[in-house]
Write a protein that holds these residues in place. Structure first.
Motif, PDB file in Angstrom:
ATOM      1  N   GLU A  87      42.823  52.915  37.349  1.00  0.00           N
ATOM      2  CA  GLU A  87      43.143  52.033  38.265  1.00  0.00           C
ATOM      3  C   GLU A  87      42.625  50.335  37.837  1.00  0.00           C
ATOM      4  O   GLU A  87      43.541  49.422  38.104  1.00  0.00           O
ATOM      5  CB  GLU A  87      42.613  52.016  39.745  1.00  0.00           C
ATOM      6  N   PHE A  88      41.370  50.468  37.528  1.00  0.00           N
ATOM      7  CA  PHE A  88      40.860  49.186  37.096  1.00  0.00           C
ATOM      8  C   PHE A  88      41.477  48.659  35.746  1.00  0.00           C
ATOM      9  O   PHE A  88      41.626  47.377  35.676  1.00  0.00           O
ATOM     10  CB  PHE A  88      39.050  49.454  36.614  1.00  0.00           C
ATOM     11  N   GLU A  89      41.810  49.555  34.966  1.00  0.00           N
ATOM     12  CA  GLU A  89      42.521  48.841  33.750  1.00  0.00           C
ATOM     13  C   GLU A  89      44.003  48.574  33.955  1.00  0.00           C
ATOM     14  O   GLU A  89      44.328  47.544  33.352  1.00  0.00           O
ATOM     15  CB  GLU A  89      42.597  50.320  32.873  1.00  0.00           C
ATOM     16  N   LYS A  90      44.652  49.121  34.758  1.00  0.00           N
ATOM     17  CA  LYS A  90      45.835  48.767  35.404  1.00  0.00           C
ATOM     18  C   LYS A  90      45.921  47.452  36.161  1.00  0.00           C
ATOM     19  O   LYS A  90      46.621  46.565  35.923  1.00  0.00           O
ATOM     20  CB  LYS A  90      46.508  49.705  36.471  1.00  0.00           C
ATOM     21  N   ALA A  91      44.809  47.332  36.782  1.00  0.00           N
ATOM     22  CA  ALA A  91      44.865  45.817  37.463  1.00  0.00           C
ATOM     23  C   ALA A  91      44.416  44.826  36.542  1.00  0.00           C
ATOM     24  O   ALA A  91      45.056  43.809  36.529  1.00  0.00           O
ATOM     25  CB  ALA A  91      43.557  45.742  38.394  1.00  0.00           C
ATOM     26  N   GLY A  92      43.667  45.082  35.409  1.00  0.00           N
ATOM     27  CA  GLY A  92      43.445  44.154  34.346  1.00  0.00           C
ATOM     28  C   GLY A  92      44.640  43.852  33.673  1.00  0.00           C
ATOM     29  O   GLY A  92      45.044  42.762  32.948  1.00  0.00           O
ATOM     30  N   GLU A  93      45.408  44.610  33.510  1.00  0.00           N
ATOM     31  CA  GLU A  93      46.776  44.511  32.719  1.00  0.00           C
ATOM     32  C   GLU A  93      47.783  43.753  33.457  1.00  0.00           C
ATOM     33  O   GLU A  93      48.525  42.784  32.990  1.00  0.00           O
ATOM     34  CB  GLU A  93      47.455  46.103  32.293  1.00  0.00           C
ATOM     35  N   ALA A  94      47.848  44.077  34.567  1.00  0.00           N
ATOM     36  CA  ALA A  94      48.500  43.237  35.643  1.00  0.00           C
ATOM     37  C   ALA A  94      48.261  41.705  35.594  1.00  0.00           C
ATOM     38  O   ALA A  94      49.113  41.015  35.445  1.00  0.00           O
ATOM     39  CB  ALA A  94      48.644  43.885  37.209  1.00  0.00           C
ATOM     40  N   ARG A  95      46.997  41.614  35.604  1.00  0.00           N
ATOM     41  CA  ARG A  95      46.380  40.254  35.697  1.00  0.00           C
ATOM     42  C   ARG A  95      46.747  39.391  34.215  1.00  0.00           C
ATOM     43  O   ARG A  95      47.244  38.437  34.386  1.00  0.00           O
ATOM     44  CB  ARG A  95      45.005  40.101  35.684  1.00  0.00           C
ATOM     45  N   GLU A  96      46.855  40.185  33.258  1.00  0.00           N
ATOM     46  CA  GLU A  96      46.999  39.577  31.842  1.00  0.00           C
ATOM     47  C   GLU A  96      48.665  39.292  32.001  1.00  0.00           C
ATOM     48  O   GLU A  96      49.063  38.270  31.295  1.00  0.00           O
ATOM     49  CB  GLU A  96      46.658  40.346  30.774  1.00  0.00           C
ATOM     50  N   LYS A  97      49.453  40.104  32.373  1.00  0.00           N
ATOM     51  CA  LYS A  97      50.725  39.982  32.444  1.00  0.00           C
ATOM     52  C   LYS A  97      51.282  38.545  33.321  1.00  0.00           C
ATOM     53  O   LYS A  97      51.874  37.975  32.991  1.00  0.00           O
ATOM     54  CB  LYS A  97      51.363  41.235  33.187  1.00  0.00           C
ATOM     55  N   ARG A  98      50.470  38.578  34.514  1.00  0.00           N
ATOM     56  CA  ARG A  98      50.881  37.440  35.222  1.00  0.00           C
ATOM     57  C   ARG A  98      50.395  36.227  34.455  1.00  0.00           C
ATOM     58  O   ARG A  98      50.990  35.044  34.631  1.00  0.00           O
ATOM     59  CB  ARG A  98      49.980  37.446  36.519  1.00  0.00           C
TER      60      ARG A  98
END
Length: 134
Positions: A87-98
């Motif tokens: 979950e932590f990793e997915k949140a980081g990936e989503a932040r990078e995408k934004r």
């Protein structure tokens, strides 16, 4: 035998007091301490500006706690009350995408300046639609 009953009673009482002290919410700050922190002029009175500054700080702290809760809840995608690494990793990936999706200022200005005159009018500014946040 009498000594051991007294010791056991004392131990039980100690455990009870310890558990009660641990279960109690944290103590509220002393009123005089709070007043002293708010009284930045140290004149023994709170003027309107000092009172407003204190209220603003309190609102910011409350908002900060709420923001942390919202962020935590967004990351906890399976709603189990904890954040696992995936979950932590997915949140980081989503932040990078934004971040990648955001335009740089030059591109954004060009997009808003629809008539390409080098200026952004109020009408152009109003007509521009901001990208939706995830």
């Amino acid at each position: 035998m009498k000594v051991s009953i007294v010791k056991m009673s004392a131990l039980a009482l100690g455990v009870l007091f310890y558990t009660q002290s641990q279960a109690q919410p944290t103590q509220r700050p002393d009123k005089e301490e709070v007043f002293a922190k708010l009284d930045t002029s140290k004149d023994g009175q709170l003027d309107k500006a000092e009172f407003k500054a204190g209220a603003k700080l309190r609102k910011e702290k409350i908002a900060e706690k709420k923001d942390a809760r919202k962020a935590f809840d967004r990351m906890d995608s399976n709603d189990n009350g904890t954040i696992e690494f995936d979950e932590f990793e997915k949140a980081g990936e989503a932040r990078e995408k934004r971040r990648e999706e955001r335009m740089n200022p030059d591109e954004l200005f060009e997009k808003i300046d629809s008539n390409n005159d080098g200026f952004v009018s109020l009408e152009e500014f109003k007509a521009h639609k901001r990208p939706k946040k995830n």
